[in-house]
Design a protein around this motif. Structure first.
Motif, short mmCIF file in Angstrom:
data_model
loop_
_atom_site.label_atom_id
_atom_site.label_comp_id
_atom_site.label_asym_id
_atom_site.label_seq_id
_atom_site.Cartn_x
_atom_site.Cartn_y
_atom_site.Cartn_z
N TYR A 33 0.83 -1.21 0.00
CA TYR A 33 0.00 0.00 0.00
C TYR A 33 0.86 1.26 0.00
N LEU A 34 1.92 1.26 0.82
CA LEU A 34 2.80 2.42 0.89
C LEU A 34 3.49 2.67 -0.45
N ILE A 35 4.02 1.61 -1.06
CA ILE A 35 4.69 1.75 -2.35
C ILE A 35 3.70 2.22 -3.41
N ILE A 37 0.94 4.05 -3.01
CA ILE A 37 0.63 5.48 -2.82
C ILE A 37 1.78 6.35 -3.29
N LEU A 38 3.00 6.00 -2.90
CA LEU A 38 4.16 6.82 -3.27
C LEU A 38 4.39 6.81 -4.78
N ALA A 39 4.26 5.64 -5.41
CA ALA A 39 4.50 5.54 -6.85
C ALA A 39 3.47 6.35 -7.64
N ASN A 40 2.20 6.24 -7.25
CA ASN A 40 1.15 6.98 -7.97
C ASN A 40 1.25 8.48 -7.73
N LEU A 41 1.53 8.89 -6.51
CA LEU A 41 1.67 10.32 -6.24
C LEU A 41 2.89 10.91 -6.95
N PHE A 42 3.96 10.13 -7.01
CA PHE A 42 5.16 10.60 -7.71
C PHE A 42 4.88 10.78 -9.20
N LEU A 43 4.21 9.78 -9.80
CA LEU A 43 3.86 9.90 -11.22
C LEU A 43 2.95 11.09 -11.45
N ALA A 44 1.98 11.29 -10.56
CA ALA A 44 1.06 12.42 -10.70
C ALA A 44 1.81 13.76 -10.60
N LEU A 279 -2.55 -4.75 -6.96
CA LEU A 279 -1.59 -4.92 -8.05
C LEU A 279 -1.77 -3.93 -9.20
N PRO A 280 -2.99 -3.71 -9.72
CA PRO A 280 -3.10 -2.73 -10.81
C PRO A 280 -2.60 -1.32 -10.43
N PRO A 281 -3.03 -0.74 -9.29
CA PRO A 281 -2.51 0.59 -8.94
C PRO A 281 -1.01 0.60 -8.69
N LEU A 282 -0.45 -0.54 -8.24
CA LEU A 282 0.99 -0.61 -8.02
C LEU A 282 1.75 -0.70 -9.33
N LEU A 283 1.24 -1.49 -10.27
CA LEU A 283 1.95 -1.73 -11.52
C LEU A 283 1.78 -0.61 -12.54
N HIS A 284 0.64 0.08 -12.52
CA HIS A 284 0.40 1.11 -13.53
C HIS A 284 1.49 2.19 -13.57
N PRO A 285 1.84 2.81 -12.44
CA PRO A 285 2.91 3.83 -12.53
C PRO A 285 4.26 3.23 -12.88
N LEU A 286 4.51 1.99 -12.46
CA LEU A 286 5.78 1.35 -12.81
C LEU A 286 5.84 1.06 -14.30
N ILE A 287 4.73 0.57 -14.85
CA ILE A 287 4.69 0.28 -16.29
C ILE A 287 4.91 1.55 -17.11
#
Length: 391
Positions: A33-35, A37-44, A279-287
């Protein structure tokens, strides 16, 4: 909502008593969950801060990142609380709220991915008309549609569910979903069932069909173009296609979880339920961060800015070093070269005469334009003049 259900307390039976296994799943859920949130906020933040990313595709990507934060936040905090709590309870209102946000996350994600597929279709199949079709007004209309229809449809669904009287209060799942609450009711609602089928067709099946049609047309156009054009189209569409397939698989797992969770072992039940949410919210910014060239460039640009000094910082440091060195010309040259951008330092290894040609006067030092940091914003006709402030 009827009066008998208003104060109802729902009990989750899928967790079991607090144990080492629950603690392990708590830590795992918290880290993911932490990763996420951080990944999506960073991408945003990257998309918001970088002017070159103010394009339709990245606007939709921004909303996909925000949607990922909404989806994971609607479930993970409650799951973590239930994993370590001795009471596995939730209020009926809280459960209905969770149902709304989970379904909003899923339907909005499909809508966003559909808009992104349309953007790719226009970009590849109608490149000369792209800027005429995908105007800022058109993008705003698509964003409005993305949120308006899910909010309207899902609010109606939750309202219809809330009118059902409850006869039971045990839910054998990790979080609330509409089907689980309906199964607690004493009666069956034909209107609710019909409306649920309408939601699935309108918010899931229709977007799926539109995405498939978009890619069929993209493929048809690509087959008529050159190899280079095909590679470019593939690199453009790959992140979106991976994201769409990933989310569709997660949705399939969700359907299996909702229909057959009573027959699935608890640990498999846990992973299948969280696969859809985490998994989808975690992988989307990484992809998108890995596969999209412009995103990678902007991230690298931001990281370089953090490493570089501003002109004011450099000027202050230079003056300090100058005073400490007693304004020794050789020391100043060495310090100046040390502060240069690494790329320019490498170039100077092949242009040893460059520093020798620099003129250092008693009262000022002129830094030629070719030695300025390329990441700083300067006029190409100007040089940076650092006053000596010599006593």
């Amino acid at each position: 909502m009827n009066q008998s259900s208003m104060n109802a307390i729902l009990i989750f039976t899928a967790y079991g008593p607090p144990s080492a296994v629950n603690t392990f799943f708590f830590i795992l859920t918290f880290l993911v969950y932490l990763i996420t949130i951080l990944a999506n906020l960073f991408l945003a933040l990257v998309i918001i801060m970088e002017p070159s990313l103010q394009k339709p595709m990245y606007v939709f990507m921004l909303h996909l990142a925000i949607n990922g934060v909404i989806g994971s936040t609607s479930v993970c905090p409650k799951i973590m609380d239930l994993l370590i709590s001795s009471t596995k309870e939730s209020s009926y209102e809280g459960c209905l709220g969770q149902v709304f946000f989970i379904n909003f996350y899923a339907s909005s994600a499909y809508a966003i991915l559909t808009a992104m597929a349309y953007d790719r279709y226009v970009s590849i199949c109608k490149p000369l008309q792209y800027h005429t079709i995908m105007t800022s007004g058109k993008v705003k209309q698509l964003v409005f549609v993305i949120y308006f229809f899910p909010i309207t449809a899902l609010s109606t669904q939750v309202y219809l569910t809330s009118k059902l009287p409850l006869c039971k209060n045990n839910i054998n799942k990790l979080f609330c979903d509409n089907l689980a609450i309906v199964n607690l009711s004493c009666v069956k609602s034909n209107l609710g069932n019909i409306f649920g089928i309408f939601i699935i067709i309108f918010l899931v099946v229709l977007p799926l069909i539109l995405v498939v049609i978009s890619y069929i047309k993209i493929l048809a156009v690509c087959l008529k173009t050159s190899k280079d054009a095909q590679k470019k189209a593939l690199s453009t569409c790959t992140p979106h296609l991976i994201t769409f397939v990933n989310f569709s698989i997660a949705s399939l797992f969700s359907v299996i979880y909702n229909r057959f969770n009573d027959y699935i072992p608890s640990h498999v039940n846990f992973f299948m339920s969280l696969h859809f949410i985490l998994l989808p919210p975690l992988l989307h910014p990484l992809i998108y961060g890995i596969r999209t060239l412009e995103i990678r460039k902007c991230i690298a640009k931001i990281l370089r800015k953090r490493e570089n000094h501003s002109v004011a910082d450099y000027s202050l440091k230079f003056r300090t070093l100058a005073e400490q060195s007693g304004w020794n010309e050789t020391s100043l040259l060495v310090n100046f070269r040390h502060e240069l951008n690494p790329r320019i330092q490498a170039e100077l290894q092949y242009q040893g005469e460059a520093l020798e040609s620099m003129q250092i006067y008693p009262h000022q030092m002129v830094v030629p334009v070719e030695y300025q940091d390329p990441q700083e914003v300067f006029s190409k006709e100007q040089a940076v003049v650092l006053p000596a402030h010599r006593p």
